[in-house]
Motif scaffolding. Structure first.
Motif, mmCIF file in Angstrom:
data_model
loop_
_atom_site.group_PDB
_atom_site.id
_atom_site.type_symbol
_atom_site.label_atom_id
_atom_site.label_comp_id
_atom_site.label_asym_id
_atom_site.label_seq_id
_atom_site.Cartn_x
_atom_site.Cartn_y
_atom_site.Cartn_z
ATOM 1 N N THR A 45 0.810 -1.220 0.000
ATOM 2 C CA THR A 45 0.000 0.000 0.000
ATOM 3 C C THR A 45 0.842 1.268 0.000
ATOM 4 O O THR A 45 0.306 2.361 -0.103
ATOM 5 C CB THR A 45 -0.921 0.024 1.232
ATOM 6 O OG1 THR A 45 -0.113 -0.043 2.421
ATOM 7 C CG2 THR A 45 -1.902 -1.124 1.203
ATOM 8 N N GLY A 46 2.142 1.145 0.136
ATOM 9 C CA GLY A 46 2.978 2.332 0.221
ATOM 10 C C GLY A 46 3.080 2.813 1.660
ATOM 11 O O GLY A 46 2.286 2.433 2.531
ATOM 12 N N GLY A 47 4.071 3.649 1.935
ATOM 13 C CA GLY A 47 4.223 4.204 3.274
ATOM 14 C C GLY A 47 4.640 3.152 4.292
ATOM 15 O O GLY A 47 5.152 2.078 3.967
ATOM 16 N N GLY A 122 -7.013 0.962 -4.102
ATOM 17 C CA GLY A 122 -6.584 2.355 -4.144
ATOM 18 C C GLY A 122 -7.683 3.310 -3.735
ATOM 19 O O GLY A 122 -7.453 4.262 -2.979
ATOM 20 N N VAL A 123 -8.902 3.061 -4.194
ATOM 21 C CA VAL A 123 -10.024 3.935 -3.856
ATOM 22 C C VAL A 123 -10.343 3.859 -2.366
ATOM 23 O O VAL A 123 -10.501 4.884 -1.685
ATOM 24 C CB VAL A 123 -11.272 3.566 -4.696
ATOM 25 C CG1 VAL A 123 -12.504 4.311 -4.186
ATOM 26 C CG2 VAL A 123 -11.038 3.885 -6.163
ATOM 27 N N VAL A 124 -10.422 2.631 -1.837
ATOM 28 C CA VAL A 124 -10.791 2.458 -0.424
ATOM 29 C C VAL A 124 -9.697 3.008 0.496
ATOM 30 O O VAL A 124 -9.979 3.774 1.431
ATOM 31 C CB VAL A 124 -11.062 0.969 -0.120
ATOM 32 C CG1 VAL A 124 -11.329 0.773 1.373
ATOM 33 C CG2 VAL A 124 -12.252 0.467 -0.922
ATOM 34 N N CYS A 125 -8.455 2.638 0.252
ATOM 35 C CA CYS A 125 -7.358 3.114 1.097
ATOM 36 C C CYS A 125 -7.156 4.624 0.960
ATOM 37 O O CYS A 125 -6.894 5.316 1.951
ATOM 38 C CB CYS A 125 -6.060 2.382 0.756
ATOM 39 S SG CYS A 125 -6.034 0.639 1.254
ATOM 40 N N GLY A 126 -7.275 5.134 -0.258
ATOM 41 C CA GLY A 126 -7.132 6.568 -0.462
ATOM 42 C C GLY A 126 -8.219 7.361 0.232
ATOM 43 O O GLY A 126 -7.956 8.417 0.820
ATOM 44 N N ILE A 157 6.385 17.675 2.047
ATOM 45 C CA ILE A 157 5.745 16.469 2.566
ATOM 46 C C ILE A 157 5.502 15.464 1.437
ATOM 47 O O ILE A 157 5.790 14.274 1.563
ATOM 48 C CB ILE A 157 4.430 16.837 3.278
ATOM 49 C CG1 ILE A 157 4.741 17.647 4.541
ATOM 50 C CG2 ILE A 157 3.643 15.582 3.643
ATOM 51 C CD1 ILE A 157 3.509 18.146 5.275
ATOM 52 N N GLY A 158 4.981 15.941 0.320
ATOM 53 C CA GLY A 158 4.727 15.060 -0.808
ATOM 54 C C GLY A 158 6.001 14.488 -1.400
ATOM 55 O O GLY A 158 6.049 13.318 -1.794
ATOM 56 N N ALA A 191 -4.744 5.538 -5.059
ATOM 57 C CA ALA A 191 -4.957 5.965 -3.681
ATOM 58 C C ALA A 191 -4.595 7.433 -3.495
ATOM 59 O O ALA A 191 -5.304 8.178 -2.813
ATOM 60 C CB ALA A 191 -4.134 5.087 -2.732
ATOM 61 N N SER A 192 -3.491 7.876 -4.103
ATOM 62 C CA SER A 192 -3.078 9.273 -3.969
ATOM 63 C C SER A 192 -4.070 10.220 -4.638
ATOM 64 O O SER A 192 -4.375 11.297 -4.108
ATOM 65 C CB SER A 192 -1.671 9.466 -4.554
ATOM 66 O OG SER A 192 -1.669 9.261 -5.958
#
Length: 291
Positions: A45-47, A122-126, A157-158, A191-192
């Motif tokens: 999921t990244g991060g 991506g939609v749900v996590c974003g 931050i980005g 997600a982003s």
């Protein structure tokens, strides 16, 4: 009989219960996407949560939520000394809520196609991440470090998140199939985008510039008829050199058509310029988020 006064938008935004609601609902949504889709397809999921997933895929030891909690401990120890207490405490709540939901939510969305799963995840996590960032805190992880680096060394931050994810996905190539890495990248990108849309929800504004010979009358009508502020700027024609007054106002999509009708009713030859803007702070708009 006392009338019940509803809180203003600014009061609601700084309400403890509203912020806890955003963090709770957002963490539940994020965990649902991670545990209900990403885990079953082997996505990252990244991060920090993506790092936790990578460690879980590689070791099979602690659960992803437990790895997430362990990885956050040194980050929050560092954050205690370097970020604001309100942001720290809200983010601590968000991190613990994400960990808890990551442990208890163990269902499967039932999506079999890898591409569809990447899009849905991506939609749900974003959406979940966006809800948490709409609060005065975050879900922990990279957000705490990113705020720290931004305050101390002015690192965007980005930009920090992008560099971290590049390192994470490069490292994942050593243990993951290339198809899964690409699907994970698609998921992170969606997600982003979803996160940005959730953050801009109800916050999108239009900056309107009006060049007219009847600028004073237009400014007066904006404040009286539309009940919104207007600023008169001094300008000069590039060709003629004549002095001009330019009306600047900030509005939303709902009021934009009414504003357009008002302007061209007063001056059919006016120049009406509209620009999109993401953030408007101060006055009757949103208040600055203090970390």
């Amino acid at each position: 009989m006392m009338s019940l006064r509803l809180p203003s938008r600014q009061e609601l935004a700084y309400s403890v219960w509203w912020n806890l609601f955003l963090l709770t609902a957002g963490s539940a949504l994020f965990a649902a996407g991670a545990q209900g889709i990403a885990v079953h397809h082997g996505f990252l999921t990244g991060g920090v949560y993506g790092t936790a997933l990578l460690l879980w895929y590689g070791t099979g030891g602690f659960s992803p939520a437990a790895w997430y909690l362990l990885l956050n401990v040194p980050l929050f120890v560092l954050g205690w000394f370097c970020v604001g207490r309100r942001f720290f405490l809200y983010s601590l709540f968000g991190m613990l809520a994400t960990t808890l939901f990551g442990e208890v939510l163990r269902f499967d969305f039932g999506i079999t196609d890898q591409f569809y799963a990447a899009v849905a995840c991506g939609v749900v996590c974003g959406a979940g991440g966006g809800m948490m960032l709409r609060s005065l805190g975050s879900g922990g992880g990279l957000d705490v470090v990113a705020v720290l680096l931004n305050r101390k060394w002015n690192i965007g931050i980005g930009r920090f998140g992008f560099v971290f994810n590049c390192v994470l996905f490069t490292a994942s190539l050593a243990t993951m199939q290339i198809d899964l890495v690409i699907a994970s990248l698609i998921q992170v990108f969606i997600a982003s985008v979803t996160l940005e849309h959730v953050l801009s929800l109800f916050n999108q504004r239009k900056v309107v510039f009006i060049i007219s010979d009847r600028s004073r009358a237009i400014s007066s009508e904006i404040t009286s008829a539309l009940k919104q502020g207007a600023t008169v700027l001094q300008g000069r024609g590039g060709y003629s050199g004549d002095n001009r007054e330019i009306v600047m106002t900030v509005t939303n999509n709902v009021q934009l058509k009414r504003l357009e009708e008002l302007v061209f009713t007063l001056d059919a030859h006016a120049l009406f310029i509209v620009e999109n803007t993401f953030t408007v702070l101060g006055a009757n708009f949103a208040r600055r988020k203090v970390y």
